[in-house]
Design an enzyme around this catalytic site. Structure first.
Site, PDB file in Angstrom:
ATOM      1  N   ASP A   1      -0.755 -13.723  88.985  1.00 30.43           N
ATOM      2  CA  ASP A   1      -0.302 -15.114  89.180  1.00 30.43           C
ATOM      3  C   ASP A   1       1.170 -15.255  89.559  1.00 30.43           C
ATOM      4  O   ASP A   1       1.788 -16.281  89.268  1.00 30.43           O
ATOM      5  CB  ASP A   1      -0.574 -15.950  87.903  1.00 30.43           C
ATOM      6  CG  ASP A   1      -2.048 -15.979  87.541  1.00 30.43           C
ATOM      7  OD1 ASP A   1      -2.880 -15.976  88.468  1.00 30.43           O
ATOM      8  OD2 ASP A   1      -2.364 -15.996  86.341  1.00 30.43           O
TER       9      ASP A   1
ATOM     10  N   LYS B   1     -11.023 -10.550  87.865  1.00 28.70           N
ATOM     11  CA  LYS B   1     -10.534  -9.173  87.759  1.00 28.70           C
ATOM     12  C   LYS B   1      -9.291  -9.001  88.612  1.00 28.70           C
ATOM     13  O   LYS B   1      -9.106  -9.712  89.598  1.00 28.70           O
ATOM     14  CB  LYS B   1     -11.615  -8.191  88.251  1.00 28.70           C
ATOM     15  CG  LYS B   1     -12.802  -8.134  87.342  1.00 28.70           C
ATOM     16  CD  LYS B   1     -12.469  -7.383  86.067  1.00 28.70           C
ATOM     17  CE  LYS B   1     -13.544  -7.602  85.031  1.00 28.70           C
ATOM     18  NZ  LYS B   1     -13.167  -7.276  83.672  1.00 28.70           N
TER      19      LYS B   1
ATOM     20  N   GLU C   1      -9.181 -29.200  92.460  1.00 26.90           N
ATOM     21  CA  GLU C   1      -9.324 -27.885  93.110  1.00 26.90           C
ATOM     22  C   GLU C   1     -10.219 -27.986  94.340  1.00 26.90           C
ATOM     23  O   GLU C   1      -9.925 -27.422  95.389  1.00 26.90           O
ATOM     24  CB  GLU C   1      -9.949 -26.864  92.150  1.00 26.90           C
ATOM     25  CG  GLU C   1      -9.031 -26.418  91.039  1.00 26.90           C
ATOM     26  CD  GLU C   1      -9.663 -25.328  90.180  1.00 26.90           C
ATOM     27  OE1 GLU C   1     -10.092 -24.298  90.735  1.00 26.90           O
ATOM     28  OE2 GLU C   1      -9.732 -25.505  88.951  1.00 26.90           O
TER      29      GLU C   1
ATOM     30  N   HIS D   1      -5.409 -21.183  91.064  1.00 27.38           N
ATOM     31  CA  HIS D   1      -5.191 -21.121  89.612  1.00 27.38           C
ATOM     32  C   HIS D   1      -5.216 -22.553  89.072  1.00 27.38           C
ATOM     33  O   HIS D   1      -4.576 -23.438  89.642  1.00 27.38           O
ATOM     34  CB  HIS D   1      -3.839 -20.449  89.330  1.00 27.38           C
ATOM     35  CG  HIS D   1      -3.610 -20.237  87.865  1.00 27.38           C
ATOM     36  ND1 HIS D   1      -4.183 -19.178  87.186  1.00 27.38           N
ATOM     37  CD2 HIS D   1      -2.900 -20.934  86.947  1.00 27.38           C
ATOM     38  CE1 HIS D   1      -3.830 -19.246  85.908  1.00 27.38           C
ATOM     39  NE2 HIS D   1      -3.047 -20.299  85.742  1.00 27.38           N
TER      40      HIS D   1
ATOM     41  N   GLY E   1     -18.895 -20.286  90.533  1.00 27.24           N
ATOM     42  CA  GLY E   1     -18.757 -20.272  91.988  1.00 27.24           C
ATOM     43  C   GLY E   1     -18.673 -21.632  92.646  1.00 27.24           C
ATOM     44  O   GLY E   1     -18.970 -21.760  93.834  1.00 27.24           O
ATOM     45  N   SER E   2     -18.203 -22.667  91.911  1.00 27.85           N
ATOM     46  CA  SER E   2     -18.153 -23.988  92.556  1.00 27.85           C
ATOM     47  C   SER E   2     -17.103 -24.010  93.670  1.00 27.85           C
ATOM     48  O   SER E   2     -17.311 -24.654  94.702  1.00 27.85           O
ATOM     49  CB  SER E   2     -17.911 -25.104  91.538  1.00 27.85           C
ATOM     50  OG  SER E   2     -16.595 -25.082  91.057  1.00 27.85           O
ATOM     51  N   ASN E   3     -15.988 -23.321  93.484  1.00 31.60           N
ATOM     52  CA  ASN E   3     -14.984 -23.267  94.561  1.00 31.60           C
ATOM     53  C   ASN E   3     -15.516 -22.502  95.769  1.00 31.60           C
ATOM     54  O   ASN E   3     -15.277 -22.884  96.918  1.00 31.60           O
ATOM     55  CB  ASN E   3     -13.683 -22.634  94.063  1.00 31.60           C
ATOM     56  CG  ASN E   3     -12.800 -23.641  93.354  1.00 31.60           C
ATOM     57  OD1 ASN E   3     -12.234 -24.530  93.978  1.00 31.60           O
ATOM     58  ND2 ASN E   3     -12.722 -23.530  92.032  1.00 31.60           N
TER      59      ASN E   3
ATOM     60  N   ILE F   1      -6.998  -7.458  91.394  1.00 36.88           N
ATOM     61  CA  ILE F   1      -7.232  -6.789  92.680  1.00 36.88           C
ATOM     62  C   ILE F   1      -6.437  -5.474  92.654  1.00 36.88           C
ATOM     63  O   ILE F   1      -5.232  -5.472  92.367  1.00 36.88           O
ATOM     64  CB  ILE F   1      -6.750  -7.686  93.854  1.00 36.88           C
ATOM     65  CG1 ILE F   1      -7.518  -9.021  93.872  1.00 36.88           C
ATOM     66  CG2 ILE F   1      -6.888  -6.972  95.188  1.00 36.88           C
ATOM     67  CD1 ILE F   1      -8.996  -8.911  94.173  1.00 36.88           C
TER      68      ILE F   1
HETATM   69  C1  GAR Z   1     -11.610 -22.426  88.554  1.00 36.52           C
HETATM   70  O1  GAR Z   1     -11.111 -23.452  87.759  1.00 36.52           O
HETATM   71  C2  GAR Z   1     -10.487 -21.519  89.036  1.00 36.52           C
HETATM   72  O2  GAR Z   1      -9.300 -22.209  89.290  1.00 36.52           O
HETATM   73  C3  GAR Z   1     -10.313 -20.603  87.855  1.00 36.52           C
HETATM   74  O3  GAR Z   1     -11.619 -20.339  87.412  1.00 36.52           O
HETATM   75  C4  GAR Z   1     -12.454 -21.464  87.711  1.00 36.52           C
HETATM   76  C5  GAR Z   1     -13.647 -20.955  88.452  1.00 36.52           C
HETATM   77  O4  GAR Z   1     -14.579 -21.990  88.647  1.00 36.52           O
HETATM   78  N1  GAR Z   1      -9.590 -19.414  88.224  1.00 36.52           N
HETATM   79  C6  GAR Z   1      -8.760 -18.784  87.402  1.00 36.52           C
HETATM   80  O5  GAR Z   1      -8.571 -19.119  86.258  1.00 36.52           O
HETATM   81  C7  GAR Z   1      -8.052 -17.584  88.012  1.00 36.52           C
HETATM   82  N2  GAR Z   1      -6.940 -17.205  87.206  1.00 36.52           N
HETATM   83  P1  GAR Z   1     -15.681 -21.851  89.767  1.00 36.52           P
HETATM   84  O6  GAR Z   1     -16.384 -20.503  89.534  1.00 36.52           O
HETATM   85  O7  GAR Z   1     -16.614 -22.995  89.532  1.00 36.52           O
HETATM   86  O8  GAR Z   1     -15.013 -21.909  91.103  1.00 36.52           O
END
Ligand code: GAR
Length: 205
Positions: free
Chosen positions: A150, A91, A179, A109, A12-14, A93
């Site tokens: 995607d 997952k 990101e 992505h 969940g950093s984003n 949607i």
């Molecule tokens: C991130 O790098 C995001 O871009 C990727 O998962 C990671 C989640 O990190 N998403 C995908 O690969 C979607 N296809 P986070 O939980 O620290 O945000």
């Protein structure tokens, strides 16, 4: 104030970063709903701590697919969600939700789509594939979510040089830093600038 739902499956950093940018006033939005498929996601603990209405929705907890979709749509509608922001949500949607929120669901992505995307291409799998390919450039793509993994129109994209990276982990760390800068910027663009979609191209005016 734009009402958004955040969906996340893991660290969940984003998600935390978006929440931070909202609290700092960079994004004029409010996270009115958090959804995860993973009851032990650190993202869920954060959402609960922050007092964001949070729900675990998964086909494990709700095996009937119609009930699962109706529950998701019901939550989105009852919180009057306008945009859905996927932040490491692993997952698919459901089609009915994509349809109800056409071009209102955004994903990040960790590579340059349309390469290194599709089913099974998420998180470290993406960075491993990029690293093994020998490519010296990866990147970040923010795109609309459609029925296919995607493949939705690209909102914002930025390349990242990985020439000096010596492992998929190093690629992941370098891309994640980008990101965290790019996702709030792309959301700000979407929320504040008029645009149109022509085929797969998003054109900001
Ligand atoms: C991130 O790098 C995001 O871009 C990727 O998962 C990671 C989640 O990190 N998403 C995908 O690969 C979607 N296809 P986070 O939980 O620290 O945000």
């Amino acid at each position: 104030m734009i009402r958004i739902a955040c969906f996340a499956s893991g660290r969940g950093s984003n998600f935390r970063n978006i929440h931070h940018h909202i609290k700092e006033g960079y994004l004029s939005a409010r996270i009115v709903l958090f959804v995860t498929n993973n009851p032990s996601a650190p993202a869920l603990s954060y959402a609960v701590e922050q007092g964001i209405p949070s729900h675990v929705l998964s086909v494990k907890s709700i095996p009937d697919s119609r009930e699962y979709v109706n529950k998701m749509l019901g939550l989105l509608q009852s919180e009057e969600v306008e945009w859905i922001v996927l932040a490491g949500y692993m997952k698919k949607i459901p089609e009915a939700v994509v349809d109800a929120y056409r071009y209102r669901i955004v994903n990040i992505h960790p590579a340059l789509l349309p390469f290194f995307g599709g089913k099974g291409m998420y998180g470290m799998h993406v960075h491993e594939a990029v690293y093994q390919s020998g490519m010296q450039v990866s990147g970040v793509t923010v795109h609309f979510v459609t029925e296919e993994y995607d493949e939705g129109p690209i909102i914002y994209q930025e390349a990242v040089s990985i020439r000096e990276c010596r492992s998929p982990q190093e690629v992941a760390e370098k891309v994640l830093r980008v990101e965290h800068r790019v996702y709030p910027q792309a959301l700000k663009l979407l929320f504040e600038r008029p645009y149109r979609i022509e085929g797969k191209r998003v054109i900001f005016h």
